[in-house]
Design a protein around this motif. Sequence first.
Motif, PDB file in Angstrom:
ATOM      1  N   UNK A 291       0.816  -1.216   0.000  1.00 61.77           N
ATOM      2  CA  UNK A 291       0.000   0.000   0.000  1.00 61.77           C
ATOM      3  C   UNK A 291       0.851   1.269   0.000  1.00 61.77           C
ATOM      4  N   UNK A 292       2.130   1.112   0.334  1.00 60.24           N
ATOM      5  CA  UNK A 292       3.001   2.278   0.481  1.00 60.24           C
ATOM      6  C   UNK A 292       3.991   2.458  -0.660  1.00 60.24           C
ATOM      7  N   UNK A 293       4.482   1.356  -1.193  1.00 67.89           N
ATOM      8  CA  UNK A 293       5.495   1.412  -2.248  1.00 67.89           C
ATOM      9  C   UNK A 293       5.103   0.510  -3.409  1.00 67.89           C
ATOM     10  N   UNK A 294       5.410   0.940  -4.620  1.00 68.88           N
ATOM     11  CA  UNK A 294       5.185   0.040  -5.761  1.00 68.88           C
ATOM     12  C   UNK A 294       6.302  -1.006  -5.808  1.00 68.88           C
ATOM     13  N   UNK A 295       5.992  -2.228  -5.421  1.00 67.16           N
ATOM     14  CA  UNK A 295       6.977  -3.309  -5.375  1.00 67.16           C
ATOM     15  C   UNK A 295       6.504  -4.494  -6.201  1.00 67.16           C
ATOM     16  N   UNK A 296       7.458  -5.171  -6.794  1.00 61.95           N
ATOM     17  CA  UNK A 296       7.154  -6.420  -7.478  1.00 61.95           C
ATOM     18  C   UNK A 296       6.945  -7.513  -6.434  1.00 61.95           C
ATOM     19  N   UNK A 297       6.180  -8.538  -6.749  1.00 67.39           N
ATOM     20  CA  UNK A 297       6.002  -9.638  -5.792  1.00 67.39           C
ATOM     21  C   UNK A 297       7.327 -10.274  -5.371  1.00 67.39           C
TER      22      UNK A 297
ATOM     23  N   UNK B 107      15.770   1.999   2.223  1.00 68.57           N
ATOM     24  CA  UNK B 107      16.173   3.212   1.507  1.00 68.57           C
ATOM     25  C   UNK B 107      14.986   3.819   0.752  1.00 68.57           C
ATOM     26  N   UNK B 108      14.182   2.974   0.121  1.00 67.74           N
ATOM     27  CA  UNK B 108      12.999   3.476  -0.601  1.00 67.74           C
ATOM     28  C   UNK B 108      11.978   4.074   0.368  1.00 67.74           C
ATOM     29  N   UNK B 109      11.806   3.435   1.515  1.00 62.68           N
ATOM     30  CA  UNK B 109      10.895   3.972   2.524  1.00 62.68           C
ATOM     31  C   UNK B 109      11.407   5.313   3.056  1.00 62.68           C
ATOM     32  N   UNK B 110      12.710   5.430   3.235  1.00 62.29           N
ATOM     33  CA  UNK B 110      13.288   6.690   3.712  1.00 62.29           C
ATOM     34  C   UNK B 110      13.030   7.815   2.714  1.00 62.29           C
ATOM     35  N   UNK B 111      13.181   7.523   1.425  1.00 66.43           N
ATOM     36  CA  UNK B 111      12.910   8.540   0.403  1.00 66.43           C
ATOM     37  C   UNK B 111      11.432   8.930   0.396  1.00 66.43           C
TER      38      UNK B 111
ATOM     39  N   UNK C 181       6.220   5.803   8.363  1.00 67.12           N
ATOM     40  CA  UNK C 181       7.111   5.781   9.525  1.00 67.12           C
ATOM     41  C   UNK C 181       7.076   4.413  10.206  1.00 67.12           C
ATOM     42  N   UNK C 182       5.897   3.835  10.335  1.00 64.02           N
ATOM     43  CA  UNK C 182       5.776   2.513  10.950  1.00 64.02           C
ATOM     44  C   UNK C 182       6.502   1.462  10.119  1.00 64.02           C
ATOM     45  N   UNK C 183       6.324   1.495   8.806  1.00 60.02           N
ATOM     46  CA  UNK C 183       6.982   0.525   7.934  1.00 60.02           C
ATOM     47  C   UNK C 183       8.493   0.707   7.965  1.00 60.02           C
ATOM     48  N   UNK C 184       8.932   1.950   7.937  1.00 53.55           N
ATOM     49  CA  UNK C 184      10.366   2.242   7.979  1.00 53.55           C
ATOM     50  C   UNK C 184      10.996   1.685   9.254  1.00 53.55           C
TER      51      UNK C 184
END
Length: 95
Positions: A32-38, A54-58, A83-86
């Motif tokens: 829900x937060x980042x576009x990620x491949x499976x 690093x992607x979450x930090x950005x 913030x929670x995911x990071x």
Amino acid sequence: MKASLRYHARHAVDTTIQSGIALYRRQTCLPRLLPLLPSELADESETARRRIVARLARALRAERMRGRAGHWSYDLNRHIALHQAYEGERQRLRP
């Protein structure tokens, strides 16, 4: 009074973040937060985790900048979730 209100607001947000870190699950929260491949989502290696951190930090930095600028697209709930995911991913990096 203003300082007391600020303290209570900060405490409420910190409590929300801490409880969210405890409940964080990568498979359900991260898509829900980042576009990620499976394959990126399933990769539990340290290298992949560092890349995700690093992607979450950005993303967190960008959301914070939107909030400070008063941009219409700023979302406090997204900011808290990032913030929670990071923090959840960072804690899993520690030995």
